[in-house]
Design an enzyme around this catalytic site. Sequence first.
Site, PDB file in Angstrom:
ATOM      1  N   ASP A 205       0.807  -1.318  -0.050  1.00  0.00           N
ATOM      2  CA  ASP A 205      -0.182   0.003  -0.075  1.00  0.00           C
ATOM      3  C   ASP A 205       0.789   1.090   0.126  1.00  0.00           C
ATOM      4  OD1 ASP A 205      -2.689   1.342   0.185  1.00  0.00           O
ATOM      5  OD2 ASP A 205      -1.793   1.975   2.268  1.00  0.00           O
ATOM      6  N   GLU A 250       1.278  -0.297  -4.965  1.00  0.00           N
ATOM      7  CA  GLU A 250       0.538   1.001  -5.375  1.00  0.00           C
ATOM      8  C   GLU A 250       1.308   2.082  -5.402  1.00  0.00           C
ATOM      9  OE1 GLU A 250      -3.680   2.946  -3.642  1.00  0.00           O
ATOM     10  OE2 GLU A 250      -1.885   2.454  -2.473  1.00  0.00           O
TER      11      GLU A 250
END
Length: 559
Positions: A205, A250
Amino acid sequence: MRITETADLWWKNAVVYCLDVETYMDWNGDGTGDFAGLAQRIDHLADLGVTCLWLMPFYPTAERDDGYDITDFYGVDPRLGTHGDLVEVIRTAKDRGMRVIVDLVVNHTSIKHPWFRAAERSKDSPYRDFYVWRSDPPPDTSKEVVFPDQESSIWTRSEKTGEWYLHRFYKEQPDLNVTNPKVRDELAKVMGFWLQLGLDGFRVDAVPFLLETAGVDAAEAATFPDPHAYLRSLRSLVTRRAESAILLGEVNLPYEQQLEFFGGPDGGELTMQFDFITMQRLYLSLARGDAGAVVEAVTSRPPMSPDSQWATFVRNHDELTLDKLSDDERAEVFAAFGPEESMQVYGRGLRRRLPPMLDGDPRRIRMVYSLLFSLPGTPVLFYGEEIGMGEDLDAEGRLAVRTPMQWTAGRNGGFSDAQPRQLPGPVVSGGFAPEFVNVADQRHDPDSLLAFMTLLIRRYRESPELGWGKLTILEQPHPEVLAHACVWDDGTMVAVHNLGAEPRTVPLTLEDCDSTHRLADLLQEGSTPVSDKGEVELALEGYGYRWLRVVSADSRRLV
């Protein structure tokens, strides 16, 4: 073509499926999805053709950010089950040929994490430097916040110590100080723990925020001169502990900067990255009925290591961000797919799923997924896409697309036997409600979206050129048509997609082809002859699509 190579670098032609355990299947009837329920639905994913299961955060959480504010990096939220339940899911998935990756959310913790609680109790706490603090009032940072409708600064004052802590996301999610070697050691332990349980990697993330040193004391930042060296060390850790494991990052940045997070042209950092640029240009092309924008994106990808890979997608669990489009381009997409303010979020994206944006038109929906799977890269699906689920615009923010999975036409869409008020959120209503969109009905309908997606995935898995091959855009006269070829060794795939409503006849000239070749259709019956000059004409309906394999007279490939 050495087909055995696809087993070594499995991620290059995988099919990734993302789900939230909380909203997938409730097995004990308490209203919350659980690992026991997921285990009962593994065969649905196997039948679909999924090869990699991506689990959104299942850790203990303070529930400020739908599981992304974690209170224990080593735990399993008791509402969802136990470590034993998770291991059973991993083992069952692997028995069905699926690898399992999980969200690694280590840019920040919850304010209720023991580390932050200790850091906030005393400036002398050994955990104080696990976070980033400042003693002087911060300047205006309102333009730096990730959620502009929720936060006005990336700094929040702690009443307990009178200092401000850094948070790129919600104020309940203080950022970890990655320049602190003790933090880096703890994060390595976290990764090692989950790999030891049999996982095949992580979806990482907010990678750029994880590596940044903003707000850190200059002297401390100087001890961490190359954040990418740290990312390389994480990749090395993963491959030492589980040699075929991956880091799927990401990184929503321009291509040139994304290349840095791969480790440059030689790789060595993130294994895969989401291609946000192509996703956003795809929606611009759909809004215009012109393939130019998506062609511009895929042809602008930088050269990179053959071990690296792009992850392609139509939508994910977050807002459908359009931040890399110009203001005018974003306005075009808003006008086409989210004209009402309630459909938009943060002023930069959409909180809708694809089928409602396309007014439920099955031709356009199937064309988009056909295009997704035909583009070079690894396709990533968000749960419910295989049946065409819609969104709940009455839900807050990004929760609009995180509604309970729709398994049957029955109560709560077959997700749970509990009272509706006990569910994580309401089941979608209206034209995309479970009585119209569910797995059970589509399993018995050969013309359903589920049947189409199953065929699409099967053909994708049979066509390694799409994950491994070199992309060539094929010249033809229609701006609304995208025709491209993917070539890998002796294999060639041709895909043609019509983004417009009018039928088109598409003339193509194929290199190194003559009348000894033919184009075998993979999504329908039939084949197309090739002339001595390598010329073909392909008929496309409005929003039509075709996948064709170049077959020579002496080919041994099965078609």
